[in-house]
Design a protein around this motif. Structure first.
Motif, short mmCIF file in Angstrom:
data_model
loop_
_atom_site.label_atom_id
_atom_site.label_comp_id
_atom_site.label_asym_id
_atom_site.label_seq_id
_atom_site.Cartn_x
_atom_site.Cartn_y
_atom_site.Cartn_z
N PHE A 51 -2.68 -11.21 -39.88
CA PHE A 51 -1.86 -10.19 -39.23
C PHE A 51 -2.71 -9.19 -38.45
CE2 PHE A 51 1.45 -11.50 -42.33
CZ PHE A 51 2.47 -11.71 -41.42
N GLY A 52 -3.94 -8.96 -38.89
CA GLY A 52 -4.82 -8.10 -38.12
C GLY A 52 -5.09 -8.67 -36.74
N ARG A 53 -5.35 -9.97 -36.67
CA ARG A 53 -5.57 -10.62 -35.38
C ARG A 53 -4.30 -10.61 -34.52
NH1 ARG A 53 -8.12 -11.58 -30.86
NH2 ARG A 53 -7.80 -13.67 -30.01
N LEU A 54 -3.15 -10.89 -35.14
CA LEU A 54 -1.89 -10.88 -34.39
C LEU A 54 -1.58 -9.49 -33.84
CD1 LEU A 54 0.35 -13.15 -36.66
CD2 LEU A 54 -0.73 -13.75 -34.47
N ALA A 55 -1.91 -8.45 -34.62
CA ALA A 55 -1.67 -7.08 -34.16
C ALA A 55 -2.52 -6.76 -32.94
CB ALA A 55 -1.94 -6.09 -35.28
N ARG A 69 0.04 -3.72 -31.74
CA ARG A 69 -0.01 -3.14 -33.09
C ARG A 69 1.32 -2.52 -33.50
NH1 ARG A 69 -4.97 -1.42 -30.14
NH2 ARG A 69 -6.49 -2.99 -30.75
N LYS A 70 1.99 -1.89 -32.54
CA LYS A 70 3.29 -1.29 -32.86
C LYS A 70 4.29 -2.37 -33.23
CE LYS A 70 6.88 1.81 -31.14
NZ LYS A 70 7.31 2.71 -30.04
N ARG A 71 4.31 -3.47 -32.49
CA ARG A 71 5.24 -4.56 -32.79
C ARG A 71 5.02 -5.09 -34.21
NH1 ARG A 71 3.92 -5.70 -27.36
NH2 ARG A 71 5.73 -5.76 -25.96
N VAL A 72 3.76 -5.37 -34.53
CA VAL A 72 3.46 -5.92 -35.86
C VAL A 72 3.74 -4.89 -36.94
CG1 VAL A 72 1.62 -6.85 -37.31
CG2 VAL A 72 1.78 -7.55 -34.92
N PRO A 104 3.90 2.84 -26.85
CA PRO A 104 4.22 1.43 -26.59
C PRO A 104 2.96 0.58 -26.55
CG PRO A 104 5.42 2.88 -25.10
CD PRO A 104 4.44 3.74 -25.83
N ASP A 105 3.09 -0.67 -26.95
CA ASP A 105 1.95 -1.57 -26.99
C ASP A 105 1.48 -1.94 -25.60
OD1 ASP A 105 1.49 -1.98 -29.77
OD2 ASP A 105 3.35 -3.12 -29.86
N GLU A 106 0.16 -2.03 -25.48
CA GLU A 106 -0.45 -2.63 -24.30
C GLU A 106 -1.18 -3.87 -24.79
OE1 GLU A 106 -2.56 -0.19 -21.54
OE2 GLU A 106 -1.66 1.63 -22.36
N LEU A 107 -0.72 -5.02 -24.34
CA LEU A 107 -1.26 -6.27 -24.85
C LEU A 107 -2.74 -6.41 -24.52
CD1 LEU A 107 1.64 -8.76 -24.01
CD2 LEU A 107 1.24 -7.44 -26.09
#
Length: 552
Positions: free
Chosen positions: A72-76, A81-84, A198-201
């Motif tokens: 989950f750290g990698r996915l965030a 990070r906000k989404r996860v 908001p997340d910035e990918l």
């Protein structure tokens, strides 16, 4: 992607709410452990769970939350990070509520495991959010990290106090604890939706996920942590066939994971990289552990040994008070209460000293004081006043845990790239989880071996006074872990100065990445002075930094 250092400074209200949101995530995570621990006897009586199986109500949560942190750290870092954080916290709220309606022991154990999945997603993303929202140079950065760390002692005292009260006085009994956890989670989710940016990918061009690596490391960790949790209560203890098989398989899977990560990382330097799902970027670059001259790996091992010492002390101190001294849970909580007060004060102190005192000495003092707590209980005299051994032990015990968590996470965040913040935070928390399992397991083995030697020839247990040696032996084991952490700090963190003066690695531009190997661009770039990051001198320094990275 906008570098964190160039983000505009938000108003005071929003960052305070953001810090409160992440801290509440930590607080609820600890509550989910302590409130269940203190209500285990009641749950066991109501659901008919035998004593040897009660531990799985705690272990199931720790198992899933600890073993899935890395994934989950990698996915965030990759997808936001906000989404996860929001997704993981929502999952946590749903299954916390479901635990309150569990009809039986098996369903409760399964639901506890599913509940831990939400914590595995929310905890590393919390650290990533803090690291991104409060970059190097911001005055609130130490406050953010130390406040987040303070969520642990606060969660412990709230979990024990409210958990005991709700279990004893509310009509739903132990189920009220899960209802409370779910409500608190929903509360901080609502705040987080409005306060987290908001997340910035990630800017990475290759955003594939190493699912094979994720499966290998998760399965390997699950098997090893399972063995550490179950080895001493298995039918034939460590000689039980399934324990041996799980241990061997777990080691093999972790070895395969490391080999696979090395292979994938080596491909990044060649022209063999393709769009095939078989050649994604590694889940965890092994070169990450060599950052800052290997200090990344050192701080991880310090966290492991310190948590092994602290959790072993806490585990056996509770049993000493309840089983040896015969105190009730409430009286035990009163004797351990100083550790929670000191824990909060430690984090307040840390926010003031971290910008003025070398991290090496902060961690050395913390791990030494935790070692002193274990030493006091290894030498404890049951007839002496509580203030001589018990009070001092409770006060000293938390210094290492709080200093290492706050200082360690800040240090790690300062030497990794922005797109590695949640992953590195997950690694740090994973090491504390493994340290917890390792410390309690090894100290339990020592305790049991000493107890076996205290059994008389007719099979009757020895008197209570000789039984004290088993508790002392367990604390001597915890003391060994604490001393190892202290020695490692002194030896391996030489040269680490004031942490707030260290600068994190900046993201290279796309044109620079094309001229650098990914390993060079991502892990060989020295730190720069944050005070110069946005001026002409800082830009020149950045250019010089990349030249040094490629050896030109």
């Amino acid at each position: 992607m906008v570098p964190p250092s160039s983000l505009p400074s938000p108003g005071l209200f929003k960052p305070i709410c953001l810090i409160a949101t992440c801290t509440m995530a930590m607080l609820v995570n600890v509550i989910n452990i302590t409130c269940v621990s203190i209500s285990l006897p009641v749950i066991g009586r109501e659901l008919g769970i035998v004593e040897t199986q009660l531990q799985w109500l705690v272990s199931a949560y720790a198992l899933s939350s600890g073993c899935l942190l890395l994934v989950f750290g990698r996915l965030a870092d990759l997808y936001g990070r906000k989404r996860v954080f929001i997704a993981g916290s929502s999952w946590l709220a749903i299954f916390s509520l479901a635990c309150g309606f569990a009809p039986g022991s098996l369903s409760l154990q399964v639901l506890r495991g599913l509940q831990g999945v939400g914590a595995a997603a929310s905890m590393p993303s919390s650290l990533g959010i803090l690291a991104y929202s409060f970059p190097l140079g911001q005055k609130m950065r130490p406050v953010a990290f130390t406040t987040f760390a303070a969520g642990a002692p606060l969660g412990a005292v709230i979990g024990m106090a409210i958990g005991a009260t709700l279990t004893q006085l509310s009509r739903p009994s132990w189920r009220s604890n899960f209802y409370l956890s779910s409500a608190l989670t929903v509360f901080y989710i609502i705040i987080g939706i409005f306060t987290i940016d908001p997340d910035e990918l990630s800017h990475e061009t290759d955003r594939r996920v190493d699912w094979l690596g994720a499966a290998l490391v998760t399965a390997g960790l699950v098997l090893i942590v399972f063995v550490l949790s179950d080895g001493e209560i298995a039918p034939q203890k460590w000689a039980t066939p399934y324990v041996i098989a799980c241990l061997l398989l777990g080691v093999i899977l972790l070895g395969a994971f490391l080999f696979w990560q090395h292979y994938l990382e080596s491909l990044q330097h060649t022209d063999k990289v393709s769009s095939s799902f078989l050649t994604p970027p590694p889940l965890m670059k092994l070169s990450l552990w060599t950052r800052d001259g290997g200090r990344f790996a050192a701080i991880m091992m310090v966290a492991l040994f310190d948590w092994a010492a602290f959790t072993s002390w806490y585990f056996w101190a509770q049993l000493y008070y309840q089983d040896y001294k015969g105190y009730t849970p409430v009286l035990t909580m009163v004797r351990l209460f100083p550790m929670f007060v000191v824990g909060v004060l430690c984090n307040v102190l840390m926010s003031f000293i971290v910008g003025h005192i070398s991290l090496k000495w902060i961690l050395a003092v913390g791990t030494t004081l935790t070692s002193c707590a274990t030493l006091l209980f290894a030498l404890i005299d049951p007839n002496a006043s509580y203030w001589v051994f018990g009070f001092l032990g409770a006060c000293f015990s938390v210094f290492g845990a709080d200093f290492v968590f706050a200082g360690g996470t800040m240090f790690v965040a300062s030497i990794v790239l922005p797109h590695e913040q949640s992953l590195s935070g997950a690694l740090f928390q994973m090491m504390t989880q493994v340290g917890t399992a390792l410390g309690v397991t090894i100290s339990t083995i020592v305790f049991n071996r000493i107890r076996l030697s205290e059994v008389t020839h007719d099979g009757v247990a020895a008197p209570s006074t000789p039984g004290l040696q088993a508790y002392k032996g367990a604390q001597w084991t915890a003391f060994t872990f604490g001393i190892l952490a202290t020695v490692l700090v002194i030896v391996s963190l030489r040269g680490v100065g004031v942490i707030s003066n260290k600068s994190g690695l900046d993201e290279p531009s796309s044109s620079e990445v094309t001229n650098l190997s990914k390993d060079d661009a991502h892990s060989q770039i020295p730190a720069e002075d944050p005070e110069k990051g946005n001026d002409a001198g800082g830009q020149a320094g950045e250019s010089e930094r990349f030249k040094r990275a490629v050896g030109t």
